[in-house]
Design a protein around this motif. Structure first.
Motif, PDB file in Angstrom:
ATOM      1  N   UNK A   1     -12.451   6.135  14.171  1.00 32.99           N
ATOM      2  CA  UNK A   1     -13.267   5.100  14.774  1.00 32.99           C
ATOM      3  C   UNK A   1     -14.631   5.681  15.142  1.00 32.99           C
ATOM      4  N   UNK A   2     -15.581   4.776  15.335  1.00 26.81           N
ATOM      5  CA  UNK A   2     -16.901   5.228  15.718  1.00 26.81           C
ATOM      6  C   UNK A   2     -17.807   5.526  14.543  1.00 26.81           C
ATOM      7  N   UNK A   3     -17.307   5.402  13.342  1.00 29.02           N
ATOM      8  CA  UNK A   3     -18.109   5.700  12.158  1.00 29.02           C
ATOM      9  C   UNK A   3     -18.947   4.508  11.717  1.00 29.02           C
ATOM     10  N   UNK A   4     -18.633   3.322  12.179  1.00 29.64           N
ATOM     11  CA  UNK A   4     -19.296   2.103  11.739  1.00 29.64           C
ATOM     12  C   UNK A   4     -20.797   2.103  11.958  1.00 29.64           C
ATOM     13  N   UNK A   5     -21.237   2.520  13.136  1.00 28.02           N
ATOM     14  CA  UNK A   5     -22.663   2.515  13.452  1.00 28.02           C
ATOM     15  C   UNK A   5     -23.404   3.543  12.599  1.00 28.02           C
ATOM     16  N   UNK A   6     -22.833   4.721  12.413  1.00 30.06           N
ATOM     17  CA  UNK A   6     -23.468   5.761  11.603  1.00 30.06           C
ATOM     18  C   UNK A   6     -23.562   5.322  10.138  1.00 30.06           C
ATOM     19  N   UNK A   7     -22.500   4.700   9.636  1.00 32.99           N
ATOM     20  CA  UNK A   7     -22.505   4.225   8.247  1.00 32.99           C
ATOM     21  C   UNK A   7     -23.527   3.119   8.057  1.00 32.99           C
ATOM     22  N   UNK A   8     -23.646   2.235   9.026  1.00 32.33           N
ATOM     23  CA  UNK A   8     -24.638   1.159   8.940  1.00 32.33           C
ATOM     24  C   UNK A   8     -26.052   1.729   8.919  1.00 32.33           C
ATOM     25  N   UNK A   9     -26.295   2.752   9.713  1.00 31.10           N
ATOM     26  CA  UNK A   9     -27.617   3.393   9.739  1.00 31.10           C
ATOM     27  C   UNK A   9     -27.908   4.058   8.389  1.00 31.10           C
ATOM     28  N   UNK A  10     -26.925   4.753   7.830  1.00 31.63           N
ATOM     29  CA  UNK A  10     -27.106   5.395   6.529  1.00 31.63           C
ATOM     30  C   UNK A  10     -27.379   4.364   5.439  1.00 31.63           C
ATOM     31  N   UNK A  11     -26.672   3.248   5.495  1.00 33.19           N
ATOM     32  CA  UNK A  11     -26.872   2.184   4.515  1.00 33.19           C
ATOM     33  C   UNK A  11     -28.278   1.607   4.635  1.00 33.19           C
ATOM     34  N   UNK A  12     -28.735   1.407   5.861  1.00 30.71           N
ATOM     35  CA  UNK A  12     -30.081   0.872   6.098  1.00 30.71           C
ATOM     36  C   UNK A  12     -31.141   1.818   5.548  1.00 30.71           C
ATOM     37  N   UNK A  13     -30.994   3.099   5.828  1.00 32.08           N
ATOM     38  CA  UNK A  13     -31.956   4.089   5.346  1.00 32.08           C
ATOM     39  C   UNK A  13     -31.938   4.157   3.826  1.00 32.08           C
ATOM     40  N   UNK A  14     -30.745   4.110   3.235  1.00 33.79           N
ATOM     41  CA  UNK A  14     -30.631   4.163   1.781  1.00 33.79           C
ATOM     42  C   UNK A  14     -31.314   2.963   1.135  1.00 33.79           C
ATOM     43  N   UNK A  15     -31.148   1.779   1.701  1.00 33.83           N
ATOM     44  CA  UNK A  15     -31.818   0.591   1.171  1.00 33.83           C
ATOM     45  C   UNK A  15     -33.328   0.711   1.278  1.00 33.83           C
ATOM     46  N   UNK A  16     -33.816   1.223   2.408  1.00 34.60           N
ATOM     47  CA  UNK A  16     -35.264   1.390   2.572  1.00 34.60           C
ATOM     48  C   UNK A  16     -35.813   2.335   1.517  1.00 34.60           C
ATOM     49  N   UNK A  17     -35.127   3.442   1.275  1.00 36.51           N
ATOM     50  CA  UNK A  17     -35.584   4.400   0.280  1.00 36.51           C
ATOM     51  C   UNK A  17     -35.539   3.812  -1.122  1.00 36.51           C
ATOM     52  N   UNK A  18     -34.530   3.014  -1.403  1.00 35.98           N
ATOM     53  CA  UNK A  18     -34.353   2.459  -2.741  1.00 35.98           C
ATOM     54  C   UNK A  18     -35.383   1.381  -3.055  1.00 35.98           C
ATOM     55  N   UNK A  19     -35.671   0.511  -2.104  1.00 40.31           N
ATOM     56  CA  UNK A  19     -36.479  -0.661  -2.392  1.00 40.31           C
ATOM     57  C   UNK A  19     -37.920  -0.588  -1.904  1.00 40.31           C
TER      58      UNK A  19
END
Length: 56
Positions: free
Chosen positions: A1-19
């Motif tokens: 547990x507790x990984x949800x916020x970190x994963x969401x942040x990583x996903x957000x950063x990855x999208x910013x870098x990609x697009x």
């Protein structure tokens, strides 16, 4: 547990870098990295290259 916020942040950063358009100046980058210089300027010839030059 507790990984949800970190994963969401990583996903957000990855999208910013990609697009995001980064407007990279490839000519300036090439100059900074020294891609226009010859190979011999950075690396000494290998022993096999030296032998092939002596044979000429």
């Amino acid at each position: 547990m507790g990984r949800g916020r970190a994963k969401a942040k990583q996903t957000k950063v990855a999208r910013q870098l990609k697009y995001t358009n980064h407007n990279i100046d490839y000519d300036r980058l090439r100059e900074e990295l020294g891609a226009d210089t010859r190979r011999e300027d950075h690396y000494p010839p290998t022993p096999s290259e030296q032998e092939s030059e002596r044979g000429r």
